[in-house]
Design an enzyme around this catalytic site. Structure first.
Site, PDB file in Angstrom:
ATOM      1  N   TRP A 139       0.942  -1.179   0.030  1.00 12.25           N
ATOM      2  CA  TRP A 139       0.047  -0.115   0.107  1.00 12.25           C
ATOM      3  C   TRP A 139       0.975   1.149  -0.055  1.00 12.25           C
ATOM      4  O   TRP A 139       1.813   1.492   0.908  1.00 12.25           O
ATOM      5  CB  TRP A 139      -0.731  -0.092   1.229  1.00 12.25           C
ATOM      6  CG  TRP A 139      -1.788   0.800   1.489  1.00 12.25           C
ATOM      7  CD1 TRP A 139      -2.794   1.532   0.471  1.00 12.25           C
ATOM      8  CD2 TRP A 139      -2.128   1.685   2.599  1.00 12.25           C
ATOM      9  NE1 TRP A 139      -3.523   2.352   1.257  1.00 12.25           N
ATOM     10  CE2 TRP A 139      -3.198   2.415   2.451  1.00 12.25           C
ATOM     11  CE3 TRP A 139      -1.517   1.678   4.119  1.00 12.25           C
ATOM     12  CZ2 TRP A 139      -3.659   3.481   3.288  1.00 12.25           C
ATOM     13  CZ3 TRP A 139      -1.945   2.618   4.849  1.00 12.25           C
ATOM     14  CH2 TRP A 139      -3.085   3.534   4.540  1.00 12.25           C
ATOM     15  N   ASP A 221      -0.750  -5.001   9.436  1.00  5.98           N
ATOM     16  CA  ASP A 221      -1.788  -4.075   9.208  1.00  5.98           C
ATOM     17  C   ASP A 221      -2.958  -5.146   8.907  1.00  5.98           C
ATOM     18  O   ASP A 221      -2.846  -5.745   7.545  1.00  5.98           O
ATOM     19  CB  ASP A 221      -1.313  -3.267   7.916  1.00  5.98           C
ATOM     20  CG  ASP A 221      -2.214  -2.221   7.481  1.00  5.98           C
ATOM     21  OD1 ASP A 221      -3.177  -2.066   8.171  1.00  5.98           O
ATOM     22  OD2 ASP A 221      -1.737  -1.489   6.324  1.00  5.98           O
ATOM     23  N   LYS A 259     -13.279  -1.072   5.242  1.00 13.83           N
ATOM     24  CA  LYS A 259     -13.748  -2.090   4.340  1.00 13.83           C
ATOM     25  C   LYS A 259     -14.936  -2.944   4.943  1.00 13.83           C
ATOM     26  O   LYS A 259     -15.932  -3.410   4.362  1.00 13.83           O
ATOM     27  CB  LYS A 259     -12.802  -2.786   3.756  1.00 13.83           C
ATOM     28  CG  LYS A 259     -11.320  -2.228   3.712  1.00 13.83           C
ATOM     29  CD  LYS A 259     -11.369  -1.064   2.420  1.00 13.83           C
ATOM     30  CE  LYS A 259     -10.326  -0.078   2.645  1.00 13.83           C
ATOM     31  NZ  LYS A 259      -9.778   0.608   1.204  1.00 13.83           N
TER      32      LYS A 259
END
Ligand code: PLP
Length: 412
Positions: A139, A221, A259
């Protein structure tokens, strides 16, 4: 000239730039595969039903404290269920049977990005790591965040371009050879962004052993829990493996609800730090330092999204409703992977496309080149990232054939 005239130009964040381009494109066939956002089969934003239900209830109740500040370290009840979701081996957890999680200090953050940033700042200040190891690719914001706290990112190999798979041996070789005690290593807990490739359980065991042996500090993460398998417990397996490692090791987790609960703009998240020293003083000092850092950055986290998450996860029946919707989202994405793959095969598009169905989570690292992506954007109004990353949730039964035809056209 003014005081700021010498500022250099900053490259725009690609994801937000691509969304911007998509928004200004008026072509009727335009397709947005750029954002890491779930869309329904109608191609629309999809607030979860269970979330809507709680919002309605909150609106009706009109709790007079609803706009009050929450504590600096966060809402205790939210943090407790957030922690359960990450570290508990069962879901939903039977009320009253919560484990004690004595080793964990948690704070509420401005979603997953905030958790990454608070964690990075805390570790930079108190661990003074030489570098942070991030996967190649990762990311993009991981680079920006760690650079902003003065810890240089270094990359370990992850993606094998030749067959679009995980290059596990190269990853381990590099870490074995080049990492040093005290380095931080950033790992994606599940549904790796952008590649959609996760280590197997055997590989996770080897990664955890390497971290322990080389004294690396694992930073997990956790932004897509439930999107890899559809089951939040399976998707947090790697985190629990690190947490339960014997001998114990210290580690941390950045948790996002963007999400999994569809709460993107509401910024619900948490940072969990797992300690070896669980003395009262150490835990209080760790919490105090995290709270001071938060106070100087954003004072307190937002409460709207975290209240919704807390209300759902505190109830077994609402938790079940949430997990059913999570399954629905993840299985629609899987069916779109298959549909795209089958259509590319049917068209005889040059190249192998099986990786599209094998990768997991929201994204596919398609293997399309930057030049092909450019043509897809300009000529076909299909927006994905220059790296070839496509958000599969942007596909639906109405546009998947169009997208396959566009890919076929740029390839042949
Ligand atoms: N980490 C990864 C790997 C992500 O892909 C994202 C979102 O795209 C995040 C963290 C944080 O997202 P948010 O700040 O919206 O929770």
């Amino acid at each position: 000239t003014g005081l700021f005239s010498s500022l250099h130009e900053v490259e725009k964040d690609e994801v937000f730039a691509v969304i911007g381009q998509f928004r200004t494109d008026t072509h009727p066939d335009r397709v947005n595969l750029g954002a890491g956002v779930y869309f329904s089969d109608e191609g629309k934003s999809w607030p979860l039903e269970v979330v809507g239900k709680i919002e309605k209830r909150m609106h009706e109740e009109q709790d007079i404290t609803r706009h009050d500040y929450i504590p600096i370290e966060g809402d205790d009840r939210f943090l407790s269920v957030a922690r359960e979701l990450v570290f508990s081996p069962t879901f939903p957890t039977q009320l009253g049977q919560q484990q004690s999680y004595d080793r964990i200090v948690s704070v509420q953050t401005v979603s997953g990005t905030g958790a990454n940033h608070v964690g990075a700042r805390f570790l930079a200040e108190h661990l003074h790591p030489r570098c942070v190891w991030v996967s190649d690719p990762t990311w993009a914001n991981h680079h920006v965040i760690w650079e902003s706290v003065g810890v240089p990112p270094r990359t370990y190999p992850y993606y094998d371009k030749s067959d679009c798979t995980l290059n596990f041996s190269a990853m381990m070789d590099t870490l074995e050879r080049e990492s040093q005690p005290g380095d931080v290593i950033l790992l994606h807990a599940s549904a790796h962004n952008p590649t959609g490739l996760d280590p197997t359980r055997e590989q996770w065991i080897a990664i955890a052993d390497l971290c322990f042996r080389k004294q690396l500090f694992p930073f997990l993460d956790n932004a897509y829990q439930g999107f890899a398998s559809g089951d939040p417990v399976q998707d947090s397996w790697a985190i629990r493996h690190f947490y339960q490692h014997q001998p114990p090791m210290e580690m941390c987790v950045a948790q996002s609800f963007s999400k999994s609960f569809g709460l993107y703009g509401q910024r619900a998240g948490a940072f969990h730090l797992v300690l070896n020293d669980t003395s009262k003083t150490t835990k209080a000092n760790v919490l105090g330092n995290l709270a001071q850092l938060i106070r100087s950055e954003y004072s307190v986290a937002p409460r709207y999204g975290s209240t919704i998450v807390r209300t759902i996860l505190e109830s077994e029946s609402l938790s079940n409703e949430w997990s059913a919707e999570l399954k629905l989202m993840s299985s629609r994405i899987r069916s779109m992977r298959r549909a795209l793959y089958e259509e590319l095969c049917r068209l005889g598009t040059p190249g192998s496309w099986i990786h599209i169905t094998e990768q997991i989570g929201m994204f596919s690292y398609t293997g399309l080149t930057a030049a092909e992506v450019e043509v897809l954007r300009k000529q076909y109004h299909v927006y994905l990232l220059a790296s070839g990353r496509a958000c599969v949730a942007g596909l639906n039964s109405k546009n998947v054939k169009y997208v396959a035809a566009a890919i076929n056209a740029v390839r042949t």
